[in-house]
Design an enzyme around this catalytic site. Structure first.
Site, PDB file in Angstrom:
ATOM      1  N   HIS A  97       0.911  -1.140   0.092  1.00  0.00           N
ATOM      2  CA  HIS A  97      -0.053   0.090   0.078  1.00  0.00           C
ATOM      3  C   HIS A  97       0.739   1.296  -0.045  1.00  0.00           C
ATOM      4  O   HIS A  97       0.325   2.474   0.109  1.00  0.00           O
ATOM      5  CB  HIS A  97      -0.781   0.047   1.211  1.00  0.00           C
ATOM      6  N   LYS A 117      -8.466  13.880   4.576  1.00  0.00           N
ATOM      7  CA  LYS A 117      -7.634  12.727   4.532  1.00  0.00           C
ATOM      8  C   LYS A 117      -6.541  13.096   5.681  1.00  0.00           C
ATOM      9  O   LYS A 117      -6.372  13.966   6.279  1.00  0.00           O
ATOM     10  CB  LYS A 117      -6.730  12.644   3.083  1.00  0.00           C
ATOM     11  N   ARG A 118      -5.434  11.940   6.032  1.00  0.00           N
ATOM     12  CA  ARG A 118      -4.492  12.118   6.867  1.00  0.00           C
ATOM     13  C   ARG A 118      -3.570  13.340   6.653  1.00  0.00           C
ATOM     14  O   ARG A 118      -3.557  13.500   5.250  1.00  0.00           O
ATOM     15  CB  ARG A 118      -3.824  10.882   6.898  1.00  0.00           C
ATOM     16  N   LYS A 124       0.591  14.345   0.923  1.00  0.00           N
ATOM     17  CA  LYS A 124      -0.663  14.586   0.358  1.00  0.00           C
ATOM     18  C   LYS A 124      -1.112  16.018   0.321  1.00  0.00           C
ATOM     19  O   LYS A 124      -1.923  16.498  -0.272  1.00  0.00           O
ATOM     20  CB  LYS A 124      -1.592  14.193   1.514  1.00  0.00           C
ATOM     21  N   THR A 144      -8.613   6.479  -1.709  1.00  0.00           N
ATOM     22  CA  THR A 144     -10.064   5.887  -1.974  1.00  0.00           C
ATOM     23  C   THR A 144     -11.194   6.999  -1.567  1.00  0.00           C
ATOM     24  O   THR A 144     -12.078   6.783  -2.175  1.00  0.00           O
ATOM     25  CB  THR A 144     -10.286   4.783  -0.808  1.00  0.00           C
ATOM     26  N   LYS A 193     -14.832   8.018  -3.371  1.00  0.00           N
ATOM     27  CA  LYS A 193     -16.292   8.435  -2.505  1.00  0.00           C
ATOM     28  C   LYS A 193     -16.852   9.637  -2.891  1.00  0.00           C
ATOM     29  O   LYS A 193     -17.990   9.773  -2.844  1.00  0.00           O
ATOM     30  CB  LYS A 193     -15.876   8.251  -0.979  1.00  0.00           C
TER      31      LYS A 193
HETATM   32  C1  26Q Z   1       5.242   1.226   8.610  1.00  0.00           C
HETATM   33  C2  26Q Z   1       6.478   1.144   9.326  1.00  0.00           C
HETATM   34  C3  26Q Z   1       6.278   0.288  10.344  1.00  0.00           C
HETATM   35  C4  26Q Z   1       5.028  -0.036  10.928  1.00  0.00           C
HETATM   36  C5  26Q Z   1       3.863   0.296  10.196  1.00  0.00           C
HETATM   37  C6  26Q Z   1       4.125   1.192   9.251  1.00  0.00           C
HETATM   38  C7  26Q Z   1       2.805   1.540   8.397  1.00  0.00           C
HETATM   39  C8  26Q Z   1       1.611   1.573   9.224  1.00  0.00           C
HETATM   40  C9  26Q Z   1       0.478   2.107   8.135  1.00  0.00           C
HETATM   41  C10 26Q Z   1       2.828   1.908   7.164  1.00  0.00           C
HETATM   42  C11 26Q Z   1       1.799   2.085   6.393  1.00  0.00           C
HETATM   43  C12 26Q Z   1       0.420   2.200   6.878  1.00  0.00           C
HETATM   44  C13 26Q Z   1      -0.858   2.474   6.229  1.00  0.00           C
HETATM   45  C14 26Q Z   1      -0.584   2.739   5.066  1.00  0.00           C
HETATM   46  C15 26Q Z   1      -1.866   3.302   4.183  1.00  0.00           C
HETATM   47  O1  26Q Z   1      -2.901   3.525   4.783  1.00  0.00           O
HETATM   48  N1  26Q Z   1      -1.845   3.346   2.880  1.00  0.00           N
HETATM   49  C16 26Q Z   1      -2.921   3.737   2.018  1.00  0.00           C
HETATM   50  O2  26Q Z   1      -3.616   2.555   1.762  1.00  0.00           O
HETATM   51  C17 26Q Z   1      -4.658   2.960   0.786  1.00  0.00           C
HETATM   52  C18 26Q Z   1      -5.476   1.768   0.612  1.00  0.00           C
HETATM   53  O3  26Q Z   1      -4.725   1.020  -0.430  1.00  0.00           O
HETATM   54  C19 26Q Z   1      -4.134   3.647  -0.638  1.00  0.00           C
HETATM   55  O4  26Q Z   1      -5.517   4.169  -1.066  1.00  0.00           O
HETATM   56  C20 26Q Z   1      -3.503   4.907  -0.092  1.00  0.00           C
HETATM   57  O5  26Q Z   1      -2.936   5.596  -1.250  1.00  0.00           O
HETATM   58  C21 26Q Z   1      -2.444   4.447   0.772  1.00  0.00           C
HETATM   59  O6  26Q Z   1      -1.765   5.856   1.299  1.00  0.00           O
END
Ligand code: 26Q
Length: 880
Positions: free
Chosen positions: A365, A568-569, A574, A676, A680
């Site tokens: 992701h 969004k976050r 972003k 996403t 929406k």
């Molecule tokens: C990283 C390092 C160590 C531990 C955790 C993490 C970590 C945690 C959460 C890395 C990434 C996330 C979350 C990522 C995320 O939400 N990505 C988003 O996923 C969506 C669904 O596919 C996409 O639409 C977004 O573009 C993407 O940013």
């Protein structure tokens, strides 16, 4: 069925549920209906609806066991299901049912529904995607189960105080849970720590176990995920979440007795809190524990289920089981499955690897380097010695095969799972041992193949796929935007689009229909009014006292202003900062030309920043300062308002999305894997102002293909290739851009001069933001995410937005063209693609014999069956 008999059935059902609700109010709370609080009515109503859900759940599980079909086990460390009650009633029956029940009970639907705390067990996109997929899987009757963790505290609640983000505890479990229940059938014991013991199995191969380990009980909680189905039984899937809280076995009494309180409680606290970052979490033992807990408890549970259904021969596992890992967070499931396969079995190392490879699938992701998980192998060694040993061997086996394939030590070095500085690269572990690996939008999947997994893709070209993300039209259109839904149903002559969104193309004949366009604008107008009302009520609740309605309305103008939203976050890539700088430019422009006629604009932001993400928090503070400045300026406030909606979550998304005119999807090209929210918003008629990034690109393709090239008017900015070239050449110079554009120079200077600040801290915030763009900080380059590069183009495109909005009818036409082109972005399409290309699973309808039997058994014991009564007339008045 005729409309009349449908109405009758609805009334009968409503009466039945109202009766059961009354029953539960007394039976569970010792209150009569009149004295019951809204919370009690919510609980009782949920209990009543739950009975129906349970029947469908039983029927689903029995049907699938009987059919012996292959099942999907979807592992995700984050889930964001949103509120359950309204969603479940909608998917089982219709919203009219809730309205009818609550009319009988003389309660306000919104008042009751909003008693539910949403389960916010995720950070953002990844967790919400998992929930959209479960909804689609259930709707299309795919045999599937979701695994995750039941955090005591979900993502923090966000409050903004003088521009500062304050994080407070999300105590969503404070009231009794109506939907998630403990199910000890699925609870597991998981081993942490201890010393490695090596033995030989029947085949003379090494197998591993531990001694002196901590035995942790993972208690299973299950949430029913109800599929949408009007004709017959809904399929109901399980979302199974593990928790270590409250289990007496997880308490280390010896440590307690020795006065070591932290250590005594450690294991009970593993699932206390979700890590509130979607960036990096470095070296946190607790996070590693969480990942292991999910992986091990989940795999043990699915192996148990397999044995129950198919017997003890695990060699056939991949015929019946497919395991999906949602990013790398659950990747320890790979060594855990190897361990389970080899333990006491006549399965060799090589066979175990083959089976594992056939079972696993992995979705990536993110392409942000800092978000790729790497764990020090020493840490894994210390806490999970068996898995550390298995990973070591997996790495050996993998590296040997690379060596054999390529005869290149350089390739081995690049692809290794364990690096020379002893880090375990989770993405390599997942990619090496999954049958398929996919990205979440075409551009993202291409970048993965070219960049992150270039070597893997060269050696295993068939392993890499794309499945573009999708979102559920149930929650985000049908439930969130009832007016638009009813309108579309009327135009199409059917509500089949709710489970087949490609039918929206059938709206094309209406794009020149002036009455339709007028109605569409009216719906948007009404949704904006609803949003204003909602924010009004939220503020009153927060402040604990009535606020004059005009005060809030005034902040938003009214439903005629353009609502431009970025929700969004908060992340540098972003680029909320891009929108902020545009607003600063707009501010000066209005000040300098006060008499120019222009549209009124509401710029709305919502989103959380990771608690330790300094620059993201600075941007939130900047928004606060800008909002204040604009509001207090007698001239500018005639045309512009800036709003920050606190504590963005699924529930808030459902209120904001239907009211948006413009959707900001303005990430640096090449950085947003998919996005996403963009889908929406477009489904609800917002026009996208967006870069050529993530799913925007495919949305553009669809709109141009289905409606025509002119209907995607607001694309802007550098392409991913251009950004990549700028990054490589190293000659990006943001200062040069500032020098070329006087209005941009003025905006940047305003950050330096501090004219938006009212105190030293605020001024420092502005300086830090300024320097981040023009000087760079902490060894990172100036304007790493090319905000200034794209600002001129964004500014010009926003001018086009204003121009188009002046012609309301034309705007409505563009809006309709965007709506009708969004069919592809339903999670139903995504899930079907996964089922065919990635999982190799098929829908399995519910068995009519099973249903009959369950129906009979349930009816014979049903104590609340009430016949239709005189209340019918009353009801008819209240139900549309
Ligand atoms: C990283 C390092 C160590 C531990 C955790 C993490 C970590 C945690 C959460 C890395 C990434 C996330 C979350 C990522 C995320 O939400 N990505 C988003 O996923 C969506 C669904 O596919 C996409 O639409 C977004 O573009 C993407 O940013």
């Amino acid at each position: 069925m005729t409309d009349k008999s449908k109405d009758d059935e609805l009334l009968r059902e409503a009466q039945h549920i109202a009766q059961m609700t009354r029953h539960y109010v007394i039976a569970n709370f010792a209150h009569t209906l009149e004295e019951a609080t809204d919370l009690e009515v919510y609980q009782a109503l949920s209990a009543a609806v739950r009975e129906k859900v349970m029947m469908h759940w039983t029927a689903t599980q029995q049907s699938w066991a009987k059919a012996r079909t292959k099942r999907l086990y979807y592992f995700s460390i984050e889930w964001l299901p949103g509120r359950f009650l309204a969603n479940n009633v909608f998917n089982l029956a219709s919203m009219d049912l809730i309205t009818a029940v609550l009319a009988i009970l003389k309660r306000q639907p919104q008042q009751i529904i909003s008693q539910e705390e949403e389960a916010a067990l995720g950070n953002g996109g990844l967790g919400r995607l998992a929930s959209c997929y479960l909804d689609a899987l259930a709707t299309h009757k795919y045999p599937a189960i979701g695994y995750g963790l039941r955090y005591q505290f979900g993502i923090f609640k966000q409050q903004i105080r003088y521009g500062n983000q304050l994080e407070t505890c999300d105590d969503w479990l404070i009231t009794e849970q109506a939907w998630g229940r403990q199910n000890d059938l699925h609870s597991q014991y998981v081993k942490f720590n201890g010393e490695l013991i090596t033995n030989l199995n029947d085949l003379g191969e090494e197998i591993y176990s531990v001694r002196n380990s901590d035995l942790v009980r993972a208690t299973a909680f299950e949430f029913p995920i109800v599929g949408y189905c009007k004709e017959d039984y809904s399929a109901v899937l399980s979302l199974r979440l593990f928790s270590t809280a409250n289990s007496p076995t997880n308490f280390r009494l010896q440590d307690f007795n020795a006065g070591k309180l932290d250590s005594a409680s450690e294991l009970r606290l593993l699932t206390d809190v979700l890590y509130p970052s979607d960036l990096t979490i470095t070296g946190r033992k607790l996070r590693l524990y969480q990942e292991f807990l999910l992986a091990s408890a989940g795999v043990k549970d699915l192996v148990r289920e397999y044995r129950l259904l198919h017997g003890d021969d695990l060699k056939l596992l991949s015929d019946w089981v497919v395991i999906h890992i949602n990013d790398t967070h659950p990747a320890l499931a790979i060594p855990e499955l190897i361990r389970c396969l080899m333990k006491n079995e006549k399965i060799s190392w090589d066979q175990a690897i083959d089976i594992t490879l056939m079972c696993f699938r992995y979705t990536n992701h993110t392409v942000l380097r800092e978000s790729l998980e790497e764990w020090p192998s020493e840490m894994i060694q210390n806490h999970f010695p068996v898995h550390a040993r298995i990973i070591e061997r997996l790495n050996q086996t993998f590296c040997d095969s690379i060596r054999k394939k390529t005869q290149s030590e350089e390739m081995v070095r690049r692809m290794t799972i364990i690096t020379s500085d002893k880090k375990v690269k989770m993405a390599h572990l997942a990619a090496a041992y999954s049958q398929y690996v996919n990205g979440v939008a075409q551009i993202h999947s291409d970048i993965l193949k070219r960049d992150l997994f270039a070597d893997f893709a060269a050696l295993y070209p068939n392993r890499f796929l794309n499945v573009t993300n999708g979102v559920t039209p149930r929650r985000f259109v049908a439930i969130a935007n009832p007016q638009l839904s009813q309108f579309i149903t009327k135009l199409l002559g059917s509500d089949d689009w709710i489970h087949n969104l490609s039918l929206w193309e059938g709206l094309k004949p209406f794009i020149h229909d002036r009455a339709v366009l007028a109605q569409l604008m009216e719906i948007k107008h009404s949704n904006k009014q609803d949003l204003i009302q909602f924010i009004h009520e939220e503020r009153e609740r927060k402040e604990g006292m009535p606020i004059p309605r005009e005060r809030i309305s005034d902040e938003f103008f009214d439903g005629n202003a353009l609502f431009d939203v970025q929700i969004k976050r908060f992340h540098e890539y972003k680029r909320q900062m891009l929108k902020c700088l545009h607003l600063v430019m707009l501010y000066f422009e209005i000040k300098e030309n006060p008499s120019t006629e222009r549209i009124r604009r509401v710029a709305l932001f919502a989103g959380k920043a990771a608690p330790s993400y300094y620059i993201a928090k600075c941007v939130i503070r900047l928004i606060f300062m800008l909002a204040r400045k604009v509001k207090n300026d007698p001239i500018v406030s005639r045309f512009l308002r800036i709003i920050f909606v606190e504590n963005y979550n699924v529930t808030h998304a459902m209120r904001i999305v239907p009211a948006a005119d413009v959707s900001d999807q303005i990430s640096t090209a090449g950085y947003e894997a998919s996005g996403t929210g963009c889908m929406k918003l477009a489904m609800n008629g917002a026009l996208t102002i967006g870069t050529r990034d993530g799913a925007n690109i495919e949305m553009e393709e669809e709109v141009k293909r289905i409606a025509g090239p002119e209907f995607w008017p607001f694309g802007f900015g550098a392409s991913a290739d251009q950004i990549h070239a700028l990054e490589k050449s190293g000659d990006y110079d943001p200062i040069h851009i500032v020098e070329q554009h006087p209005l941009i120079a003025k905006a940047m200077h305003a950050l330096l001069s501090g004219e938006f600040a009212e105190n030293e801290i605020e001024h420092q915030t502005l300086l830090d933001l300024h320097d981040n763009l023009l000087k760079g900080a902490y060894s990172s380059k100036a304007d790493r995410y090319f905000v200034l590069q794209d600002l001129p183009s964004y500014y010009e495109t926003q001018k086009q937005v204003e121009k188009l909005y002046q012609d309301k009818e034309k705007w409505a036409q563009y809006s309709l063209c965007n709506i009708l082109s969004m069919g592809k972005f339903s999670s139903d399409r995504s899930v079907k693609e996964y089922a065919d290309k990635v999982w190799q699973i098929r829908p399995c309808p519910l068995d009519p014999m099973v249903i009959t039997k369950i129906d009979e058994e349930f009816q014979s014991s049903n104590v609340c069956n009430v016949p239709l009564s005189a209340q019918e007339t009353f009801l008819k008045k209240h139900v549309s």
